[in-house]
Scaffold this active site. Structure first.
Site, PDB file in Angstrom:
ATOM      1  N   GLY A   1       0.807  -1.245   0.000  1.00 64.93           N
ATOM      2  CA  GLY A   1       0.064  -0.016   0.114  1.00 64.93           C
ATOM      3  C   GLY A   1       0.869   1.191  -0.044  1.00 64.93           C
TER       4      GLY A   1
ATOM      5  N   GLY B   1       2.953   3.636   1.398  1.00 63.34           N
ATOM      6  CA  GLY B   1       3.615   3.698   2.489  1.00 63.34           C
ATOM      7  C   GLY B   1       4.270   4.983   2.842  1.00 63.34           C
ATOM      8  N   ARG B   2       4.579   5.727   1.721  1.00 64.30           N
ATOM      9  CA  ARG B   2       5.136   7.051   1.698  1.00 64.30           C
ATOM     10  C   ARG B   2       4.752   8.061   0.844  1.00 64.30           C
ATOM     11  NH1 ARG B   2      11.247   6.140  -0.724  1.00 64.30           N
ATOM     12  NH2 ARG B   2      11.097   4.440  -2.167  1.00 64.30           N
TER      13      ARG B   2
ATOM     14  N   ASP C   1      10.012   5.170   7.302  1.00 60.61           N
ATOM     15  CA  ASP C   1       9.949   6.600   7.768  1.00 60.61           C
ATOM     16  C   ASP C   1       8.868   7.436   6.949  1.00 60.61           C
ATOM     17  OD1 ASP C   1      11.260   7.064   5.518  1.00 60.61           O
ATOM     18  OD2 ASP C   1      13.194   7.813   6.762  1.00 60.61           O
TER      19      ASP C   1
ATOM     20  N   ARG D   1       4.343  13.334  -8.688  1.00 61.45           N
ATOM     21  CA  ARG D   1       4.286  12.377  -9.922  1.00 61.45           C
ATOM     22  C   ARG D   1       2.871  12.733 -10.491  1.00 61.45           C
ATOM     23  NH1 ARG D   1       4.588   6.760  -8.166  1.00 61.45           N
ATOM     24  NH2 ARG D   1       6.712   6.892  -8.040  1.00 61.45           N
TER      25      ARG D   1
ATOM     26  N   ARG E   1      -2.522  -0.226 -10.009  1.00 64.50           N
ATOM     27  CA  ARG E   1      -1.614  -1.364 -10.138  1.00 64.50           C
ATOM     28  C   ARG E   1      -1.956  -2.765 -10.328  1.00 64.50           C
ATOM     29  NH1 ARG E   1       2.772   1.651  -6.703  1.00 64.50           N
ATOM     30  NH2 ARG E   1       1.608   3.494  -6.234  1.00 64.50           N
TER      31      ARG E   1
ATOM     32  N   ASP F   1       3.407  -4.512  -7.779  1.00 63.22           N
ATOM     33  CA  ASP F   1       2.956  -3.231  -7.168  1.00 63.22           C
ATOM     34  C   ASP F   1       3.432  -1.960  -7.909  1.00 63.22           C
ATOM     35  OD1 ASP F   1       5.140  -4.506  -5.761  1.00 63.22           O
ATOM     36  OD2 ASP F   1       5.361  -2.466  -5.062  1.00 63.22           O
TER      37      ASP F   1
ATOM     38  N   ASP G   1       7.679   4.724 -11.308  1.00 63.40           N
ATOM     39  CA  ASP G   1       8.285   4.461  -9.830  1.00 63.40           C
ATOM     40  C   ASP G   1       9.808   3.995 -10.150  1.00 63.40           C
ATOM     41  OD1 ASP G   1       8.703   4.112  -7.443  1.00 63.40           O
ATOM     42  OD2 ASP G   1       7.143   2.613  -7.077  1.00 63.40           O
TER      43      ASP G   1
END
Ligand code: AMP
Ligand code: MG
Length: 485
Positions: free
Chosen positions: A100, A102-103, A135, A189, A196, A265, A275
């Site tokens: 998922g 995450g950042r 993080d 982006r 996905r 993903d 990505d």
């Protein structure tokens, strides 16, 4: 003082905040995402604004200030909801149900003046429910690398997401693969979609074919509009996805690009490339060139990309089989190799200067070129840019003139394959009239930019940033990429 000049009206005039955002994904309901908040950063320094994208959003670059970029995409003022998208995926062959955003999150969706729906998706904007141990941040070098990859691929003719902006955010991050502490950034982006293969894999894992159906209808409505009225639109969707992905891989191959992390993903349902983490452009034609240091078994090496993407498409049949007939999907996938080969051949012939595919020599030229590149290990990009630089109409007169005053010849030395290649190139040119030599020269320039985004080139612009905060070489490199120089 006019109303527009009133100080507290700043944000209502921010062109990014007055865009007509469409709740396309949001309106599907919260089974597909979590609403999240952005991190607050100690600093916001605008490092990159991609003005070339603004006209597509109906914006005049001169009417958008640096402050507008920072307020919208560094401070995330006023915009809600911000959606962390849910997905799973096969990572290096292993299923991961803990993925998922995450950042990052979906900042918003906007329709371009071309009628296409665009996502603004962030990277490095803070923790979400999917951050696991991470993080939620992006290193500045990671941001720099993704900006460069997207621009380079775009100008090499690859169907790619772009970076709208990148803002340095003033944090110190710790990473195993960069000297640390290292600087932080948030990147936004602009892409066709962040849906996905793994988005459907998650819904299958959760046994929710109803949610898959709803999402697939949405995908067809937004990204495969011409299929909406077809009675077999689902089978046609899958067949077209196969074609789009096969052609995308061919574009990577011709561009000499190794994506590095072709997990499901990281595969877009629109067939767009996106990505860019540990990617690399190949220095020489080496089929086993592997970009990610952690890819121990060379799973995602340069020449495996077509096979891996085909495998990912094959695995996508599992979650889609609740909606699309399995035999239709198998039939669709059977065309992958043909689409891939045709596109790769056509793109390589363009790099060699030719857009007509009639002469029998052209069929031999493509494999012989790859054989020469592999055997000689000359620079992949250098070979083509030297062809463009030194091409002369007299190459048509005598094979000895072909590539005779270019810089790669001393490096290759005399070799039978090189001689054969020169003879074949000369013979191929003789299928064309003398007045067509200009077109060939133009093609060579158009399809073979002088600047290649090899790792040492990226490092050469990163070093001045890291050492003395000098961004000039970075901007100059982007100028060169965008102008083909
Ligand atoms: P990527 O390798 O960038 O495609 O990321 C794979 C997964 O790891 C995605 O779910 C990302 O959101 C997550 N991820 C990567 N880096 C971080 C990070 N620093 N903090 C939180 N999640 C991350
Ligand atoms: Mg990813």
């Amino acid at each position: 003082m006019t109303l527009a000049e009133t100080p507290n009206q700043t944000n209502s005039r921010n062109p990014f905040l007055t865009l007509q955002y469409e709740p396309a994904l949001e309106s599907l309901g919260d089974d597909y995402y979590d609403e999240v908040a952005a991190a607050e950063f100690p600093q916001h320094i605008l490092r990159w604004r991609n003005d070339s994208l603004l006209p597509r959003l109906g914006l005049n670059p001169q009417a958008v200030t640096d402050e507008d970029f920072i307020n919208a995409f560094g401070k995330f003022q006023e915009r809600k909801p911000l959606l962390a998208l849910r997905y799973h995926g096969y990572q290096f062959g292993e299923y991961n149900s803990g993925l998922g955003d995450g950042r990052g999150f979906l900042y918003g969706q906007v329709r371009g003046i071309d009628g296409e729906l665009y996502d603004f998706g962030t990277k490095g904007s803070g923790k979400t429910p999917y951050s696991r141990g991470g993080d939620g941040m992006l290193t500045l070098k990671g941001g720099v690398r993704e900006v460069l990859a997207a621009e380079a691929l775009q100008y090499l003719g690859v169907r790619t997401s772009r970076c709208l902006t990148m803002i340095e955010t003033g944090l110190s991050l710790w990473r195993g693969d960069e000297p640390s502490p290292t600087r932080s950034s948030v990147m936004v982006r602009m892409s066709n979609s962040h849906i996905r293969f793994g988005t459907f894999e998650r819904l299958h894992y959760l046994r929710r074919p109803d949610l898959s159906q709803k999402l697939l209808d949405h995908v067809i409505e937004q990204y495969y509009q011409h299929l909406i009225t077809e009675s077999d639109k689902y089978a046609l969707f899958y067949a077209e996805l196969v074609q789009r992905i096969a052609e995308l891989v061919a574009q990577w191959m011709a561009a000499g690009f190794c994506h590095a992390v072709l997990n499901t993903d990281n595969m877009s349902i629109t067939g767009e490339s996106f990505d860019y983490g540990p990617y690399a452009f190949i220095p020489t034609y080496d089929p086993y060139f592997t970009a990610a240091y952690f890819d121990y078994y060379r799973r995602y090496c340069y020449s495996h990309q077509a096979g891996i993407c085909k495998l990912n498409l094959d695995m996508l049949q599992e979650p889609l089989k609740a909606i699309i007939d399995k035999s239709d999907m198998e039939y669709g996938l059977a065309s992958f190799d043909e689409y891939y080969r045709a596109e790769y051949r056509s793109l390589m012939l363009k790099k060699l200067g030719f857009d007509q595919l009639l002469a029998p020599e052209l069929d031999e030229l493509f494999p012989l070129t790859l054989e020469f590149l592999q055997d000689s290990q000359v620079g992949y990009h250098q070979f083509f840019s030297e062809m463009a630089r030194t091409f002369a109409a007299n190459w048509r007169d005598d094979p000895a003139f072909v590539l005779h005053d270019c810089e790669i010849v001393p490096a290759t030395g005399a070799s039978a394959i090189f001689d054969n290649w020169c003879i074949l190139y000369h013979k191929t040119l003789n299928n064309f009239a003398p007045e067509q030599m200009d077109t060939i020269a133009q093609n060579l320039h158009r399809y073979n930019p002088k600047t290649a985004l090899l790792r040492p080139v990226i490092e050469s612009v990163w070093e001045p940033i890291a050492q003395s905060d000098n961004w000039q070489p970075f901007y100059e490199l982007i100028d060169k990429i965008q102008s083909g120089n």
